[in-house]
Scaffold this active site. Structure first.
Site, PDB file in Angstrom:
ATOM      1  N   LYS A  13       0.835  -1.213   0.000  1.00  0.00           N
ATOM      2  CA  LYS A  13       0.000   0.000   0.000  1.00  0.00           C
ATOM      3  C   LYS A  13       0.865   1.257   0.000  1.00  0.00           C
ATOM      4  CE  LYS A  13      -2.101  -1.344   3.756  1.00  0.00           C
ATOM      5  NZ  LYS A  13      -1.505  -2.689   3.883  1.00  0.00           N
ATOM      6  N   GLU A  61       4.467 -37.272  12.975  1.00  0.00           N
ATOM      7  CA  GLU A  61       4.476 -36.613  11.674  1.00  0.00           C
ATOM      8  C   GLU A  61       4.041 -37.569  10.576  1.00  0.00           C
ATOM      9  OE1 GLU A  61       4.756 -33.478  11.423  1.00  0.00           O
ATOM     10  OE2 GLU A  61       5.289 -33.229  13.541  1.00  0.00           O
TER      11      GLU A  61
END
Length: 656
Positions: free
Chosen positions: A219, A436
């Site tokens: 921005k 995992e």
């Protein structure tokens, strides 16, 4: 192009140059004073002579080594020549002793008495130096006091940095992607450059443009590009620059800012982080007379009050438009809101090309692949990604940035820095491998979950192991099936530990937190509970505005209990799904865990190969997962219906 006035230069250079000139003059006077002192002392010095002690002088007189002597009655100094022709000098008693004179007579020394008077020039210089020193000290103190007073009197002046049209720094060419955003902003540039095209048709340019978007989307960079393209004076200021400990200072600075802009109209004012002064009024605990509200009131008056500013365009940037005052957002003030979203795949590729212009890339680098692996990253994140890749190439002593550097940089940004100092025991490493592995197996087997990219049991970031998933395509809406599969994948680590060890560990803490928040949003915000129905309540954020302190609950205690029951039901159902799937693919889980123990890090293709081998056939007969909902055409209505997206919806992050 008009000539730039003197007061348009950044930082008010005219005043600074005047102060620098006065400082140089004062410094030069001090140097001159020192030189004069040294000169006077040099002039008052006599010729170089041998210095004698008084006892040595008497001895030389008795030994007939003294030829002449001149005794100064005022100072007692004795000068003269020795028998060898050299000069001597010493200070004797004042007045001279009679015995000293008698000794000179006996030795046959030619002596004489004199009374010296000070030099008129030296006396004058001494007085000049003394008076000049006092004068310089007085001037220095008075100017310091005047500077302090001027600083106090100028506290109400604006701190905006003014950029002249002759010094563009950034243009639209420096901003990759965002064609729609640049088109809307370019309209302002065109109006300021050639306003007659718009005024002939009676069009009125928007007085204010509010740039809204997540942090890091560019921005402020877009505003700098307007400064480079507009060719008009551009004043940049942060919202925090208006705030001061004294009430009324912020309003005074707003008035000074707009007065300066009127003198240079047409001009652009850019206010960064406007939410610091533009929050809703009446929400503070100190009433309506605090500094922030007075500053906002003055800004509202300047933008569209009794005497509105003409020829001035106000641009502002914020990532919190929900907390801005409604009077600030109405037409006539900030007429237009320009959303600067996170970049999509094509825009990320273009942004990466901009940030790698000055970098030496190896031939194996494919920026499109890098862009596909960075969903949800802003422009600032991508700039940091490229910089991390360059730093890793330097650490490898490489002259080029290779694809492996981008892989390392992405893993570091998404998963965190690898912790080499954390050493797991064999038992902990095995448990982490099965944990995992549960995530990885479910992520591969489930149809709507994102594919596995990489699995590691090396401590990374705050986690002891990481399962990384990357989407196949850009997502803007998340169907219920996708969210449910995400819940199942997050449950994979906890369920795998239960199946293998029969007990639980603390490793699933982050998974449970993420799942609970996701399930609660399904019930409270997204209407994905049959018992709750098509109702939604905002998320329970921390108290941010004063009005939230007295804000009552949106629903009754009975509904709150029902929400808790639905959240528990969803989590238990998805846990049961995870348990059933992992029991079916338990051999595949063992293969993945053993591979992790052996290699510590494996890829998504390795997970697919290990699970398919243990299953005896491909889990997905087509060889790849279907990323879209099956038979979507069967549910498509005959007439196009608008779909409302949730602008505040955060992307579901990978498991860790």
């Amino acid at each position: 192009m008009s000539r730039t006035p003197q007061n348009m230069r950044p930082g008010n250079n005219g005043q600074n140059q005047g102060k620098d000139t006065r400082g140089r003059i004062t410094f030069g006077l001090l140097i001159g004073l020192v030189v004069v002192v040294l000169l006077v002392s040099f002039l008052n010095r006599g010729p170089t002579a041998q210095t004698l002690t008084y006892s040595q002088f008497l001895s030389d007189v008795s030994a007939h080594h003294i030829k002449t002597a001149v005794i100064d009655n005022s100072s007692g100094q004795i000068t003269g020549t020795l028998s060898n022709g050299k000069s001597y000098s010493l200070y004797g008693p004042d007045p001279a002793f009679q015995s000293e004179v008698t000794a000179l007579k006996k030795a046959g020394v030619s002596y004489n008495f004199q009374t010296s008077s000070p030099s008129i020039l030296g006396t004058i210089l001494e007085y000049v130096i003394l008076i000049g020193g006092f004068a310089l000290v007085w001037i220095f103190i008075s100017r310091r006091s005047q500077g302090s007073m001027s600083g106090i009197m100028s506290i109400g002046r604006s701190k905006a940095r003014v950029y002249s049209p002759e010094r563009p720094r950034t243009t639209f060419d420096d901003i990759a992607g965002y064609q729609g955003v640049k088109g809307e902003v370019k309209e302002i540039v065109d109006f300021l450059s050639d306003p007659t095209r718009f005024t002939e048709l009676g069009a009125r340019i928007p007085k204010g443009i509010l740039l809204v978007g997540p942090p890091g989307t560019g921005k402020t960079l877009l505003a700098r590009a307007v400064a480079g393209e507009a060719g008009v004076p551009f004043m940049s200021v942060s919202g925090s620059d208006f705030m001061e400990m004294f009430v009324g200072v912020g309003a005074s600075r707003v008035r000074d800012l707009f007065q300066t802009a009127r003198k240079q109209a047409p001009s652009i004012i850019f206010i960064d982080e406007i939410d610091s002064i533009g929050r809703k009024r009446g929400t503070g605990l100190g009433g309506g007379h605090d500094e922030r509200e007075q500053t906002l009131n003055q800004m509202l008056s300047e933008m569209d009050g009794f005497d509105p500013a003409e020829g001035i365009v106000v641009m502002a940037a914020t990532n919190r438009p929900d907390i801005l005052d409604p009077a600030l957002l109405r037409p006539g003030r900030f007429d237009r809101q320009v959303v600067v979203p996170l970049p999509d795949l094509d825009e990320r590729t273009a942004i990466l090309e901009v940030h790698t212009r000055s970098k030496k890339l190896a031939s194996d680098v494919d920026l499109t692949v890098v862009a596909r692996g960075t969903p949800g990253m802003s422009g600032a994140d991508l700039a940091n990604l490229v910089n991390e890749a360059a730093l890793n190439a330097v650490r490898r002593s490489s002259s080029e940035i290779a694809m492996e550097d981008f892989e390392y940089s992405r893993d570091r940004v998404l998963m965190g820095q690898r912790r080499e100092s954390t050493i797991l025991s064999d038992e902990e490493k095995e448990r982490v491998a099965f944990h995992e592995g549960g995530h990885a197996v479910l992520a591969y087997v489930l149809q709507y979950s994102d594919p596995v990219h990489k699995v590691t049991i090396l401590p990374t970031g705050m986690a002891l192991g990481v399962t990384q998933q990357l989407p196949l395509e850009e997502r803007h809406l998340y169907p219920k099936e996708y969210i449910e599969d995400s819940l199942v994948v997050r449950m994979g680590g906890r369920v795998a530990e239960l199946l293998v060890y029969g007990d639980l560990s603390t490793g699933a803490s982050n998974d449970l937190q993420g799942n609970t928040e996701l399930a609660r949003r399904m019930v409270r915000e997204w209407g994905m509970s049959e018992r709750i129905g098509p109702m939604a309540w905002g998320s329970q954020n921390v108290v941010f505005l004063g009005e939230d302190l007295l804000h009552s609950s949106d629903y009754s205690d009975r509904t709150a209990r029902l929400v808790d029951e639905e959240v528990e039901r969803i989590l238990r159902e998805q846990e049961e799904r995870a348990s059933k799937i992992l029991k079916t693919h338990l051999p595949g889980l063992v293969n993945v865990a053993n591979a992790l123990l052996e290699r510590e890090t494996i890829s998504g293709s390795d997970v697919a190969e290990l699970v398919d081998k243990a299953f005896g056939k491909p889990v997905h007969p087509e060889g790849k997962k279907n990323a879209t909902i099956a038979k979507l055409e069967d549910f498509r209505p005959t007439a196009a219906l608008p779909v409302a997206g949730n602008a505040n919806h955060s992307k579901i992050t990978p498991n860790d």
